[in-house]
Write a protein that holds these residues in place. Structure first.
Motif, mmCIF file in Angstrom:
data_model
loop_
_atom_site.group_PDB
_atom_site.id
_atom_site.type_symbol
_atom_site.label_atom_id
_atom_site.label_comp_id
_atom_site.label_asym_id
_atom_site.label_seq_id
_atom_site.Cartn_x
_atom_site.Cartn_y
_atom_site.Cartn_z
ATOM 1 N N LEU A 1 39.026 33.545 41.792
ATOM 2 C CA LEU A 1 39.154 32.554 42.947
ATOM 3 C C LEU A 1 38.145 33.074 43.850
ATOM 4 N N THR A 2 37.931 34.598 44.194
ATOM 5 C CA THR A 2 36.907 35.010 45.086
ATOM 6 C C THR A 2 35.401 34.636 44.750
ATOM 7 N N LEU A 3 35.214 35.056 43.582
ATOM 8 C CA LEU A 3 33.770 34.697 43.085
ATOM 9 C C LEU A 3 33.565 33.202 43.115
ATOM 10 N N LEU A 4 34.741 32.455 42.609
ATOM 11 C CA LEU A 4 34.315 31.136 42.987
ATOM 12 C C LEU A 4 34.082 30.607 44.138
ATOM 13 N N ALA A 5 34.768 31.115 45.308
ATOM 14 C CA ALA A 5 34.822 30.596 46.490
ATOM 15 C C ALA A 5 33.570 30.998 47.338
ATOM 16 N N ILE A 6 32.940 32.295 46.706
ATOM 17 C CA ILE A 6 31.665 32.659 47.614
ATOM 18 C C ILE A 6 30.561 31.715 46.845
ATOM 19 N N GLY A 7 30.852 31.123 45.801
ATOM 20 C CA GLY A 7 29.801 30.276 45.022
ATOM 21 C C GLY A 7 29.777 28.806 45.435
ATOM 22 N N THR A 8 30.983 28.433 45.587
ATOM 23 C CA THR A 8 31.280 26.893 45.993
ATOM 24 C C THR A 8 31.576 26.752 47.630
ATOM 25 N N GLN A 9 31.897 27.772 48.215
ATOM 26 C CA GLN A 9 32.049 27.607 49.757
ATOM 27 C C GLN A 9 31.334 28.634 50.278
ATOM 28 N N PRO A 10 30.072 28.713 50.253
ATOM 29 C CA PRO A 10 29.235 29.774 50.704
ATOM 30 C C PRO A 10 29.098 29.992 52.287
ATOM 31 N N GLU A 11 29.297 28.714 52.820
ATOM 32 C CA GLU A 11 29.519 28.754 54.246
ATOM 33 C C GLU A 11 30.527 29.252 55.117
ATOM 34 N N ARG A 12 31.707 29.561 54.243
ATOM 35 C CA ARG A 12 33.065 29.924 54.785
ATOM 36 C C ARG A 12 33.059 31.480 55.041
ATOM 37 N N TRP A 13 32.355 32.093 54.239
ATOM 38 C CA TRP A 13 32.611 33.512 53.743
ATOM 39 C C TRP A 13 31.777 34.363 54.260
ATOM 40 N N ALA A 14 31.965 35.597 54.821
ATOM 41 C CA ALA A 14 30.949 36.785 55.184
ATOM 42 C C ALA A 14 31.054 37.553 54.353
ATOM 43 N N ALA A 15 31.874 37.843 53.409
ATOM 44 C CA ALA A 15 31.791 38.843 52.342
ATOM 45 C C ALA A 15 33.015 38.416 51.232
ATOM 46 N N GLY A 16 32.786 38.903 50.193
ATOM 47 C CA GLY A 16 33.809 38.832 49.141
ATOM 48 C C GLY A 16 34.197 40.328 48.390
ATOM 49 N N VAL A 17 35.592 40.298 47.975
ATOM 50 C CA VAL A 17 35.776 41.361 47.286
ATOM 51 C C VAL A 17 36.601 41.067 45.877
ATOM 52 N N ALA A 18 36.085 41.260 45.041
ATOM 53 C CA ALA A 18 36.770 40.736 43.519
ATOM 54 C C ALA A 18 37.003 41.712 42.704
ATOM 55 N N SER A 19 38.279 41.994 42.410
ATOM 56 C CA SER A 19 38.727 43.164 41.546
ATOM 57 C C SER A 19 39.154 42.473 40.216
ATOM 58 N N VAL A 20 38.975 42.935 39.211
ATOM 59 C CA VAL A 20 39.130 42.495 37.757
ATOM 60 C C VAL A 20 39.169 41.045 37.589
ATOM 61 N N PRO A 21 37.858 40.535 38.114
ATOM 62 C CA PRO A 21 38.131 39.098 38.005
ATOM 63 C C PRO A 21 37.484 38.355 36.828
ATOM 64 N N VAL A 22 37.654 37.109 36.713
ATOM 65 C CA VAL A 22 36.950 36.227 35.735
ATOM 66 C C VAL A 22 35.856 35.988 36.281
ATOM 67 N N ALA A 23 34.595 36.125 35.884
ATOM 68 C CA ALA A 23 33.343 35.888 36.284
ATOM 69 C C ALA A 23 32.469 34.754 35.437
ATOM 70 N N ASP A 24 32.576 35.077 34.273
ATOM 71 C CA ASP A 24 31.747 34.008 33.435
ATOM 72 C C ASP A 24 32.893 33.615 32.288
ATOM 73 N N TYR A 25 33.426 32.489 32.709
ATOM 74 C CA TYR A 25 34.509 31.983 31.746
ATOM 75 C C TYR A 25 34.368 31.844 30.221
ATOM 76 N N VAL A 26 33.355 31.446 29.915
ATOM 77 C CA VAL A 26 33.058 31.112 28.446
ATOM 78 C C VAL A 26 33.123 32.486 27.745
ATOM 79 N N ALA A 27 32.238 33.407 28.522
ATOM 80 C CA ALA A 27 32.468 34.676 27.694
ATOM 81 C C ALA A 27 33.759 35.311 27.973
ATOM 82 N N ALA A 28 34.464 35.199 28.885
ATOM 83 C CA ALA A 28 35.781 35.947 29.087
ATOM 84 C C ALA A 28 36.683 35.275 28.027
ATOM 85 N N TYR A 29 36.663 34.002 27.813
ATOM 86 C CA TYR A 29 37.510 33.407 26.783
ATOM 87 C C TYR A 29 37.178 33.947 25.218
ATOM 88 N N GLU A 30 35.886 34.328 25.062
ATOM 89 C CA GLU A 30 35.342 34.866 23.819
ATOM 90 C C GLU A 30 36.040 36.217 23.475
#
Length: 608
Positions: free
Chosen positions: A474-503
């Motif tokens: 959600l952190t990585l998705l937030a800084i990409g879809t709501q860039p105007e809201r966030w001054a920084a993002g900290v994402a631990s063990v995230p899903v970042a590329d869902y297609v590759a993650a699924y594989e």
């Protein structure tokens, strides 16, 4: 790794004040432990997990001699263990460097040579274990699906296999019946229950409530010959209890006058249930009399119950904490006397701040959030970190958190959002993310963000979003879809590329994702694209720190590298911390190192 990514900065200290520096580290180092679990027919033989050594490991406790022994000693820790019913053996799950893939081993309770627990069972991800005197049932999941095995009379045999998710759930006290959960209907998020005869493993009974209504088999009655199975259902839009008498093929729904949701376990005589009630971020304990339907509170303090069970003499042992007070293992006798049961060795954790409730109207209904302010915080808007929980089927609670406390010490307000997808708020709230995961949750986060800014709590120029696992996604998705809201993002063990993650992810999660997204990346590619952080990487403008484990089967490393490679091509500000473990770390020193990197990164980002 194809690209050299900027490494995270690990500060020697976070705070100039030595007392403040010592305090936040002491919260992580403070010894903690789980509620003891005991052998079914030898209640003096107990197990628990503790971080007393600096790594979360399994410990035994012989109540007759009061001897405590560290059972496991592995570089990346051990969490999963149980005893044989006679108390003679300790079983624990032996994976490789935190990758969750392995097999069960066993050793004598008093210590001795370890050995494979069940012969002729291949390695895999654990899918349930039930140990009887005469029979053992174990579940294993791999990329090929689920396989369930039984071991009796010196022989191991496979009694069930499916390409869909399935697992061993409960063995009856007389070992004649075995309950399994399965998703042959294609939805692992809403499983069905099957009861098998252990004589030939033929189906004795089946129960499925239909589309979108899961059944979770909890446990058979602890009384031999009593074939009642305690089950969680969601027929009325939330998790509730029923008792299924398999022998009579009858069921009784227990309608408790409690808001929120419940789970439960049996009292030793099977005449009552110990009910764990969860509502709006807090949990409590009740005794439910099966004969009369009387529900009585055990009067636990406001906070979180981290585990609870009933001893043979009726004593309820439980773990309790609140946001302000560290966890403690307590024992409540049948006469109501409530005492501390166990205190781990070493200094207790320093306390922290209370949390208060916020209820915000969102696009899908009222959103519940927990809010904490730093001690002695100045009036006016504060730097604020929005910490998003993992799961997604979990919830933030009024519980003690050394992680929350260090952000408060650093001057941040902390807001924890129980967005749609969270548990404890009913089935519709939990399942509202189906077909549009990630983006749905972030609508709720945005509503709470707007409330925090408009109320004067949060400084809109100094809002940080962070989380681990699903929260990292959600952190990585937030800084990409709501860039105007966030001054920084900290994402631990995230899903970042869902297609590759699924594989690359473990099979149980593929089944979960298929149910959540409405199909696979091949069948619903547009949904995976819309809900994947890598789709929005070019819109990211806030600095971001990503932390990931090399051996993570849930959020694998390759898909994170894909995302970071895209960031690198944009010359976007980011840092990367990579470590040798799985989905997070059980090593306290490593947790402290990562926490220092996260808070330091956010503070530096806000200074720019």
């Amino acid at each position: 790794m194809t690209t050299q990514h900027p490494p995270a900065v690990i500060p020697e200290s976070l705070f100039a004040d030595p007392e403040a520096e010592a305090r936040w580290r002491a919260r992580f180092h403070a010894p903690r432990m789980s509620v003891p679990d005991w052998a079914l027919d030898a209640p003096a033989k107990n197990l628990y997990v503790s971080n007393a050594s600096g790594v979360w490991e399994v410990y035994s406790w012989d109540r007759e001699t009061d001897e405590h022994r560290r059972v496991t000693d592995r570089p990346n820790g051990t969490l999963h263990a149980t005893t044989s019913p006679d108390g003679a053996w300790i079983w624990w799950f032996n994976d490789t460097d935190g990758d969750e893939f392995g097999s069960w081993v066993r050793e004598p309770f008093a210590g001795g040579e370890r050995q494979p627990a069940i012969p002729d069972v291949h390695d895999g991800y654990p899918a349930g274990l039930e140990i009887g005197h005469k029979l053992v049932a174990v579940g294993v999941s791999t990329d090929d699906g689920s396989r369930l095995f039984a071991h009796a009379d010196g022989k191991t045999s496979e009694f069930y296999s499916s390409k869909d998710d399935a697992g061993v759930a409960s063995l009856s006290r007389d070992e004649s019946l075995l309950a399994i959960a399965h998703s042959e209907h294609g939805d692992s998020r809403h499983p069905a229950v099957r009861v098998l005869s252990t004589g030939d493993f033929s189906a004795v009974a089946e129960k499925w409530d239909g589309e979108g209504k899961g059944l979770d088999p909890l446990e058979f009655s602890p009384v031999a010959g009593d074939q009642r199975l305690l089950v969680l259902h969601e027929r009325r839009g939330r998790e509730e209890l029923l008792i299924w008498d398999v022998a009579e093929d009858t069921e009784t729904e227990l309608e408790l006058d409690l808001p929120g949701e419940v789970s439960a376990g049996w009292y030793p005589e099977a005449d009552a249930l110990l009910v764990v009630h969860f509502h709006e971020g807090r949990s409590s304990l009740y005794r439910y009399e099966l004969a009369t339907g009387e529900l009585s509170s055990l009067d636990t303090p406001k906070g979180r119950i981290g585990g609870a069970s009933v001893r043979p003499d009726g004593t309820v042992e439980y773990s309790w904490s609140s946001a302000a007070q560290p966890p403690v293992i307590r024992a409540r006798a049948a006469d109501g006397a409530d005492t501390v049961l166990l205190t781990p060795p070493g200094a207790p954790a320093p306390g922290s701040s209370h949390v208060v409730d916020a209820f915000v109207e969102g696009p899908g209904g009222r959103v519940h959030a927990l809010v904490a302010r730093p001690a002695n915080a100045p009036e006016g808007p504060l730097p604020t970190v929005f910490t998003l929980h993992g799961g997604p089927h979990a919830a933030d609670e009024d519980r003690f958190s050394a992680y929350r406390a260090v952000w408060l010490d650093a001057g941040f307000a902390v807001i924890e959002v129980n967005y749609r997808g969270s548990t404890g708020y009913g089935s519709a709230w939990r399942d509202a993310i189906e077909g549009r995961p990630g983006l749905t949750e972030l609508e709720d986060v945005a509503a709470v963000y707007d409330w925090a800014v408009e109320s004067g709590l949060a400084d809109k120029t100094k809002c940080v979003v962070n989380g681990a696992s699903w929260g990292g996604y959600l952190t990585l998705l937030a800084i990409g879809t709501q860039p105007e809201r966030w001054a920084a993002g900290v994402a631990s063990v995230p899903v970042a590329d869902y297609v590759a993650a699924y594989e690359d992810e473990m099979e149980q999660l593929r089944n979960f994702d298929k149910a959540l997204f409405g199909g696979t990346p091949e069948t619903v590619p547009a949904v995976y694209k819309e809900c994947s952080p890598i789709t929005y990487v070019d819109a990211v403008r806030a600095p971001v720190l990503v932390l990931a484990g090399d051996n993570d089967p849930r959020c694998p490393i390759r898909q994170i590298e894909n995302y970071l490679d895209r960031l690198a091509k944009r010359d976007a500000p980011y840092e990367f911390y990579r470590y040798d473990a799985g989905h997070g770390s059980l090593v306290i020193a490593e947790t402290i190192k990562q926490t220092a990197a996260e808070v330091s990164f956010a503070l530096r980002a806000l200074e720019k």
